[in-house]
Structures are given as structure tokens and as C-alpha cells.
Design a protein around this motif. Structure first.
Motif, PDB file in Angstrom:
ATOM      1  N   GLY A   2       0.805  -1.225   0.000  1.00 58.01           N
ATOM      2  CA  GLY A   2       0.000   0.000   0.000  1.00 58.01           C
ATOM      3  C   GLY A   2       0.829   1.262   0.000  1.00 58.01           C
ATOM      4  N   ARG A   3       0.165   2.347   0.359  1.00 60.21           N
ATOM      5  CA  ARG A   3       0.831   3.643   0.301  1.00 60.21           C
ATOM      6  C   ARG A   3       1.405   3.997   1.664  1.00 60.21           C
ATOM      7  NH1 ARG A   3      -2.735   8.342   1.410  1.00 60.21           N
ATOM      8  NH2 ARG A   3      -4.623   7.455   0.561  1.00 60.21           N
ATOM      9  N   ILE A   4       2.433   4.791   1.663  1.00 57.92           N
ATOM     10  CA  ILE A   4       3.085   5.218   2.905  1.00 57.92           C
ATOM     11  C   ILE A   4       2.261   6.359   3.498  1.00 57.92           C
ATOM     12  CG2 ILE A   4       5.162   6.304   3.852  1.00 57.92           C
ATOM     13  CD1 ILE A   4       6.699   5.027   1.467  1.00 57.92           C
ATOM     14  N   THR A   5       1.847   6.218   4.767  1.00 59.71           N
ATOM     15  CA  THR A   5       0.953   7.256   5.294  1.00 59.71           C
ATOM     16  C   THR A   5       1.482   8.003   6.505  1.00 59.71           C
ATOM     17  OG1 THR A   5      -0.208   5.566   6.528  1.00 59.71           O
ATOM     18  CG2 THR A   5      -1.183   6.201   4.431  1.00 59.71           C
ATOM     19  N   THR A   6       2.603   7.588   7.057  1.00 60.06           N
ATOM     20  CA  THR A   6       3.172   8.343   8.181  1.00 60.06           C
ATOM     21  C   THR A   6       4.666   8.541   7.966  1.00 60.06           C
ATOM     22  OG1 THR A   6       3.781   6.376   9.463  1.00 60.06           O
ATOM     23  CG2 THR A   6       1.557   7.280   9.821  1.00 60.06           C
ATOM     24  N   GLU A   7       5.228   9.497   8.682  1.00 64.29           N
ATOM     25  CA  GLU A   7       6.654   9.757   8.545  1.00 64.29           C
ATOM     26  C   GLU A   7       7.463   8.541   9.001  1.00 64.29           C
ATOM     27  OE1 GLU A   7       7.956  13.514  10.047  1.00 64.29           O
ATOM     28  OE2 GLU A   7       9.993  13.141   9.301  1.00 64.29           O
ATOM     29  N   GLY A   8       6.999   7.902  10.094  1.00 63.00           N
ATOM     30  CA  GLY A   8       7.680   6.707  10.586  1.00 63.00           C
ATOM     31  C   GLY A   8       7.696   5.611   9.523  1.00 63.00           C
ATOM     32  N   GLN A   9       6.548   5.475   8.843  1.00 66.24           N
ATOM     33  CA  GLN A   9       6.456   4.466   7.789  1.00 66.24           C
ATOM     34  C   GLN A   9       7.404   4.786   6.638  1.00 66.24           C
ATOM     35  OE1 GLN A   9       2.607   4.023   5.901  1.00 66.24           O
ATOM     36  NE2 GLN A   9       2.086   2.453   7.405  1.00 66.24           N
ATOM     37  N   TYR A  10       7.529   6.083   6.341  1.00 66.90           N
ATOM     38  CA  TYR A  10       8.491   6.470   5.298  1.00 66.90           C
ATOM     39  C   TYR A  10       9.887   5.979   5.676  1.00 66.90           C
ATOM     40  CZ  TYR A  10      12.092   9.138   2.986  1.00 66.90           C
ATOM     41  OH  TYR A  10      13.258   9.474   2.337  1.00 66.90           O
ATOM     42  N   ARG A  11      10.291   6.221   6.937  1.00 70.05           N
ATOM     43  CA  ARG A  11      11.624   5.776   7.391  1.00 70.05           C
ATOM     44  C   ARG A  11      11.754   4.253   7.278  1.00 70.05           C
ATOM     45  NH1 ARG A  11      14.846  10.184   7.393  1.00 70.05           N
ATOM     46  NH2 ARG A  11      13.517  11.916   7.995  1.00 70.05           N
ATOM     47  N   GLU A  12      10.700   3.564   7.709  1.00 73.55           N
ATOM     48  CA  GLU A  12      10.727   2.095   7.628  1.00 73.55           C
ATOM     49  C   GLU A  12      10.873   1.621   6.180  1.00 73.55           C
ATOM     50  OE1 GLU A  12       7.157   0.431   9.377  1.00 73.55           O
ATOM     51  OE2 GLU A  12       7.591   1.544  11.236  1.00 73.55           O
ATOM     52  N   HIS A  13      10.052   2.209   5.312  1.00 79.68           N
ATOM     53  CA  HIS A  13      10.117   1.831   3.896  1.00 79.68           C
ATOM     54  C   HIS A  13      11.485   2.135   3.321  1.00 79.68           C
ATOM     55  CE1 HIS A  13       6.039   0.919   2.065  1.00 79.68           C
ATOM     56  NE2 HIS A  13       5.789   1.026   3.352  1.00 79.68           N
ATOM     57  N   TYR A  14      11.991   3.302   3.664  1.00 81.68           N
ATOM     58  CA  TYR A  14      13.271   3.703   3.080  1.00 81.68           C
ATOM     59  C   TYR A  14      14.378   2.733   3.496  1.00 81.68           C
ATOM     60  CZ  TYR A  14      16.977   6.484   1.143  1.00 81.68           C
ATOM     61  OH  TYR A  14      18.054   6.876   0.389  1.00 81.68           O
ATOM     62  N   ASP A  15      14.419   2.417   4.792  1.00 83.32           N
ATOM     63  CA  ASP A  15      15.450   1.484   5.270  1.00 83.32           C
ATOM     64  C   ASP A  15      15.273   0.111   4.629  1.00 83.32           C
ATOM     65  OD1 ASP A  15      16.409   3.504   6.766  1.00 83.32           O
ATOM     66  OD2 ASP A  15      15.552   2.817   8.679  1.00 83.32           O
ATOM     67  N   TRP A  16      14.037  -0.355   4.609  1.00 77.19           N
ATOM     68  CA  TRP A  16      13.725  -1.646   3.993  1.00 77.19           C
ATOM     69  C   TRP A  16      14.190  -1.643   2.529  1.00 77.19           C
ATOM     70  CZ3 TRP A  16       7.902  -3.320   3.034  1.00 77.19           C
ATOM     71  CH2 TRP A  16       7.874  -4.594   2.452  1.00 77.19           C
TER      72      TRP A  16
END
Ligand code: WT7
Length: 628
Positions: A2-16
Motif C-alpha cells: 500500500g501507500r506510505i501514510t506516516t513519517e515513521g512508515q516512510y523511514r521504515e520503507h526507506y530502510d527496507w
């Protein structure tokens, strides 16, 4: 995912995305439809330059834009078409209708003998047939090459010849504000030098008289009679999707080749994350389909996500400078994506045009194409966004296929004049003068990308060597963007502009060498040098220094040079200033010292740095005296 909806999720996605790059992209790609699953996620690297994504798989981008949505969104509006004439009602095309129209167009192409891999060139105005036409190509595996309707006959011919297109799709003419452009007349001129074109499909728009070419076929007639059923052809992941020409610092324009699956996956993921649309939102990207922004974020990105996308035929200042804002109110646009040059042009008009508008439907604003200066950012934020809309300043290029560095609207922080953070999977680095990566966060240098991402153009059509030279030779193992950038302590990027001989005029890339080649066609021009200079509205303007063999009145010369540039490239490359000079500053090896020319054009008349290597230092004073 799905889509990234929080700043924390952005960090998680980016690291992943950096730690398990293949796993990450596999997860994104699996959300789309595949006729056949892929065997590997990514192979190749920036050393062997044989990057491939999703090998072994088969998919179709037109299927993913259309068929995939028919069950749940068949009656949802896919495209809202706003014509040049404000009195004409906007045309709404549902996903079901768009699917039918694309199928009809695909059948026409097939009937005309177009086969997978064949190149089809589009030279049109912003008409629905342009959008359905490119989707029709991708449906049957043909490769589209869209040439912006403002290019000249010579520029069009060069692009057709380079990719040996077999079909040209065009209009009789196109509307642009109060003017019409005689597209078919220009195309006829180009066609004289285009023997590879077997068929010319002509759709009527302005109803002006056109001279027929023996290869002409009435597209409107064929579309009317074509069947609206056409299965999408399963295409290999790395099959060519489209070619798009863009200017570089040397030589003729390059045809960047994008392939099917990687481009699709990247357009899909970046669109949803950057723009953050809800199901009933209405998105408007004001770019022309002739540019990469019109490919990825007017057409493919929104449709891959089942969104409603607005297509606008007109210009921001006709019938008056309120047109953009009137269209936003009329169509209840929630997401608006435009270029800084348009913002600055409208900022220069009476403020009443924007103040009179309601604009309460707006949620998100976007900017693309060139660095946005603080004043324009503030004006956009205050007067258009009414201080409640985040602005995504999206940095990317024709070569990158999709957005590389940008805030995610309302999710990560926007900062005036900063593109801010890299998208998942994107690893930007700054290079120092010795060609090494700068490891400190706060820094300035040349912007490179360290690892492959799905959307990167795979080659320059027909010239893989040029691809290697242009993008991978300055910093071996890295993709070099041609841009300079600053990075702050938090890792936010601010793009400072091109560091090569490319000028960004109103968000359009123009090579100085191309303009010089055009100017040199003038019989009295011995030599010329073209540089960019800061321009209030266009971002950068074009400044030409010319050496003449005989005396010509300045006005006359200007008209003649404009004519020759119009003929060779098109009106967008017309110089803003022309200075006649007896000589150019040259080093002993005969190289023009452009740094000096840039400073004079920018009116920075002190401190020219080291000029001791100049063969003719006395020319500097003479150039300053003759400054335009
Ligand atoms: C060049 C690419 C893909 C967008 C349309 C232009 C400049 C683009 C930004 C931005 C600062 C930008 C760069 C880049 N550029 N977006 N947000 N901030 N500069 O595509 O014609 O391929 O040009 O446009 O200099 O290299 P393009």
C-alpha cells in the motif's frame, strides 16, 4: 504494501528498500497484474550497464492502467478533458470508456500494420487521442515517441529519423490559447525527409485546411469504425515501452528508452506516495504529454492507481490569467501539479485573478521542472494553497522515469526550495571535486545516484555508448544526474541546478550546443556561444554571443537568428539576448571559457577568477562593454 501514510512508515520503507532492495520492489510489483510471474527482481549494475528488472515476467502497462480497474472502478471517471475554449463543457471519460477508446485505437494501429516493437511517433496538441494513442501503443507492444507540438519540422524530422518510426499520428492543428499551431503543415515539411513513415494518421481538431500527403489516413474515421475489444498483449518486462527525446550538453537530442515493467512499477509507487490521493480526489498535472511529466504523472501514474486525472489543452494565461484557478474551481481539483515558471508568470499578473477564485477544493500542490525560488514558493503556498496545502517539490528527470527526491504530501515535511528526501529505493550521493562521495551530511556537490531503481531509462535509443558516456563516465559506477545539490544536517536535498551545458528554460531542457548549431546556420555568423542567465519568469533565459563576418543591423540580425532557431528547433529555444562581439574568451587550447560568458550574461561583472590562461584576455572588457 500500500501507500506510505506516516513519517515513521516512510523511514521504515526507506530502510527496507535499501537493506532488502529486491524484496522491497518485489512487494511493490506484485500489487500489479502480471500475465507471467518474474523470475528475478533485478540484475546488472552501474558498471556493466545492463540493468534489468523483473526478468522472466510478462505484463502490460495498458492492462494495468485500464483492465485492472474495470471491475471496481469501471464507472469512475478516469480522465476529465478541459478544452482550450473555456465555454466548452469538460468531457468526462470513465475507465470503461477509456478502455474502449484505447482498444479502438489499438485496433486501428494493428490494422495499419503496427507490430510489437514498431515505433509510432505522436505530434499532436493536448487532445484525448494523444492519451488514448500512447496507451494503445503500449497495449500492443508498439513503442511511442511523443514529440512536443512546439517543436519545428526539422526537430520533428530528426526525432522520427533517429528511431525510424513507421507511423506518425498528428492533428490538422492545435489550439494554444488565442493561437493555433498548424501541426499538419509542419509535419508535412518534416515528412519530406522521413521515408520510414508509411502511414500518417490525422485527427481533426482545428478544422483548418490541410494539404494532404500521399500517406495520410483519416484517424477519426478509422476510430469510429474500429472494434472496442482488443486484448492486451503480454510483454516481456524489459520490452521497450517508449522513447522520449531530451537535450544534453552535446550533440543532437538523445532518445531515452524506457522499458515496460520497471517504469510501470516505479510510476505506480511514486505517484501514490508523493501525491497521497484519496479515492474521490481529482488530480491535475498541467504538463504537456510531450514531456516526461505528462507521461508519468498525467497519464501512467494516475491511471495505474485508478485515479481521476485532468487533461488540459490550453495555457495558463488565456483567455485571462485566471484560467488555472477557474479550472480548479470548475473541476473541483484537489491535487495540482505545475511548474515554477507558470507560477512566476501568474505571480506577475494581477493578484485579483487568484484572489477571485475559491480554491477550497485544493489539498496538495506540486512543483516540477526546475528549482523553485523562495518567492514563488511563498506565493504558491499563500495564494493558491491558502496556507493549508503541502507543496511537494519533486526533483527528477526524463532519464529517471519518475520522481526521485520529494516530500510525500502531508506525510513528510516540505521545506521551501528543498526537494527534501529520496523516494524509497533511491540512494542519492554528493560527489566532491575529486570524484569521491562526500560522507558528511551537510554538504554540497554533484548529485549522483548510487544504485539502480526500476524507473531508470535503460539506454539511449540506438546508441548505448552515448548512454554510458553521458551518465556513467564522470563517476564510474554511479549515475550522474548533471545537477548540483546541497544537503542539510537532516539529509534534505536542495537542487541548485545544472552543472553542465544544459539550460533550463521554463522547465524545458535546452542544450547550449544545439542552439549554437542553429545560430551557426546563419550565413553571417562565424561563431557563437550560448549560455544561460537568471530570468525572472523563465528561471533561465538564453544569452547568445555571436561573431559576425559582415555588418548587420542588430534588429535585423535578431529577427534572422530567431527565424533560424525557430526553424531548427522551435520557438522555445529562441535567445532572450543576442550580443555581437568581435571575439570569445578562449584558452590556449581553443576552448571557450564559458564561466566568463555566464558571469557577464548574469551581470556579475566583478571577479572573473583566474583568466591567466586566456589567449585573448582583452576580450573580457569588450564583452562587458557590449553587454545586453
Ligand atoms: C532537469 C530534468 C522530470 C521533470 C521535468 C523536467 C531540473 C526538475 C526539478 C526540481 C530543481 C529540477 C533538473 C533536472 N529539475 N525538477 N524539483 N528542482 N530542478 O525533466 O526535461 O528531463 O529535466 O530539470 O535540472 O536535471 P527534464
Amino acid at each position: 504494501m500500500g501507500r506510505i501514510t506516516t513519517e515513521g512508515q516512510y523511514r521504515e520503507h526507506y530502510d527496507w528498500s535499501l537493506n532488502k532492495n529486491e524484496e522491497y520492489w518485489q512487494n511493490v510489483a506484485k500489487e500489479l497484474h502480471w500475465f507471467k510471474d518474474f523470475d528475478s527482481v533485478q540484475t546488472g549494475n552501474f558498471k556493466d550497464l545492463n540493468v534489468k528488472w523483473f526478468e522472466g515476467g510478462q505484463t502490460n502497462i495498458s492492462y494495468n492502467c485500464l483492465d485492472r480497474h474495470l471491475k471496481d472502478r469501471g464507472d469512475k471517471v478516469a480522465v476529465i478533458y478541459e478544452a482550450n475554449d473555456p465555454k466548452v463543457e469538460a468531457k468526462k471519460i470513465t475507465y470503461k470508456e477509456l478502455h474502449q477508446q484505447v482498444c479502438q485505437f489499438a485496433n486501428v494501429l494493428k490494422d495499419q500494420g503496427v507490430k510489437p516493437g514498431d515505433r509510432v511517433c505522436f505530434y499532436m496538441g493536448m487532445v484525448p487521442e494523444l492519451l488514448t494513442g500512447i496507451l494503445a501503443c503500449t497495449r500492443i507492444g508498439a513503442v511511442h515517441s511523443v514529440v512536443f507540438g512546439g517543436f519545428s519540422a526539422k526537430a520533428l524530422a530528426g526525432r522520427i529519423q533517429d528511431c525510424e518510426a513507421s507511423v506518425l499520428v498528428t492533428n490538422d492543428g492545435s489550439f494554444r490559447g488565442g493561437k493555433t499551431i498548424a501541426l499538419k503543415a509542419i509535419a508535412n515539411e518534416a515528412l519530406k525527409d522521413c521515408p520510414t513513415i508509411k502511414k500518417v494518421l490525422v485527427s481533426k481538431r482545428t478544422n483548418e485546411n490541410i494539404e494532404a500527403d500521399a500517406r495520410d489516413i483519416d484517424l477519426d474515421e478509422l476510430l469510429k469504425n474500429a472494434s472496442s475489444e482488443c486484448e492486451a498483449t503480454p510483454l516481456d518486462s524489459e520490452a521497450p515501452n517508449f522513447i522520449l527525446y531530451t537535450s544534453g550538453s552535446t550533440g543532437k537530442p538523445k532518445g531515452l528508452l524506457h522499458t515496460v515493467a520497471g517504469y510501470m512499477t516505479y510510476a505506480y509507487h511514486t505517484f501514490r506516495n508523493v501525491f497521497q490521493m484519496e479515492e474521490n480526489d481529482i488530480y491535475w498535472c498541467s504538463a504537456d504529454i510531450g514531456w516526461i511529466t505528462g507521461h508519468t504523472y498525467l497519464t501512467y501514474g494516475p491511471l495505474l492507481n485508478g485515479a481521476t486525472t485532468v487533461m488540459f489543452e490550453g495555457v495558463p494565461t488565456w483567455p485571462d490569467a485566471g484560467r488555472f484557478w477557474q479550472v480548479i474551481d470548475k473541476l473541483k481539483v484537489s491535487h495540482f501539479y505545475t511548474a515554477p515558471t507558470a507560477i512566476r508568470a501568474l505571480e506577475a499578473c494581477d493578484i485579483k485573478f487568484v484572489q477571485e477564485a475559491n480554491l477550497s477544493s485544493l489539498k496538495v500542490l506540486g512543483s516540477v521542472g526546475e528549482p523553485i525560488n523562495e518567492e514563488a514558493w511563498d506565493w504558491y503556498h499563500k495564494n493558491v494553497g491558502r496556507e493549508k496545502c503541502p507543496i511537494v517539490d519533486t526533483w527528477w528527470q526524463t532519464e529517471t522515469g519518475g520522481i526521485m527526491i520529494s516530500a510525500l504530501a502531508g506525510v513528510t515535511k516540505d521545506i521551501p526550495t528543498y526537494a527534501t528526501l529520496p523516494q524509497p529505493g533511491i540512494e542519492p550521493v554528493l560527489m566532491d571535486a575529486d570524484g569521491n562521495e562526500i560522507s558528511t551530511l551537510a554538504a554540497q556537490g554533484n548529485l549522483c545516484i548510487k544504485r539502480p531503481w526500476p524507473g531508470i531509462a535503460r539506454t539511449v535509443y540506438g546508441d548505448h555508448e552515448r548512454y554510458k558516456d553521458t551518465y556513467f563516465s564522470a563517476y564510474p559506477g554511479y549515475y550522474f544526474t548533471g545537477d548540483g545539490a546541497k544537503r542539510d544536517e537532516q539529509g534534505n536535498y536542495r537542487i541548485t541546478g545544472r552543472v553542465d551545458d544544459v539550460i533550463n528554460v521554463s522547465g524545458h531542457r535546452i542544450g547550449t550546443a544545439e542552439v549554437e548549431d542553429a545560430i551557426n546556420q546563419h550565413p553571417s555568423v562565424v561563431e557563437s556561444a550560448v549560455v544561460g542567465f537568471p530570468h525572472n519568469i523563465k528561471g533561465q533565459g538564453i544569452y547568445a554571443y555571436v561573431i559576425l563576418s559582415d555588418e548587420i543591423a542588430e534588429d535585423e540580425l535578431k529577427t534572422q537568428i530567431n527565424n533560424v532557431v525557430n526553424e531548427m528547433i522551435g520557438p522555445i529555444a529562441k535567445p532572450d539576448a543576442i550580443q555581437i562581439t568581435p571575439g570569445l574568451p578562449k584558452t590556449r587550447s581553443g576552448k571557450i571559457m564559458r564561466r566568463i560568458l555566464r558571469k557577464i550574461a548574469a551581470n556579475e561583472l566583478d571577479n572573473f577568477g583566474d583568466t591567466s590562461t586566456l589567449l585573448n584576455p582583452e576580450i573580457v572588457d569588450s564583452l562587458i562593454k557590449g553587454k545586453k
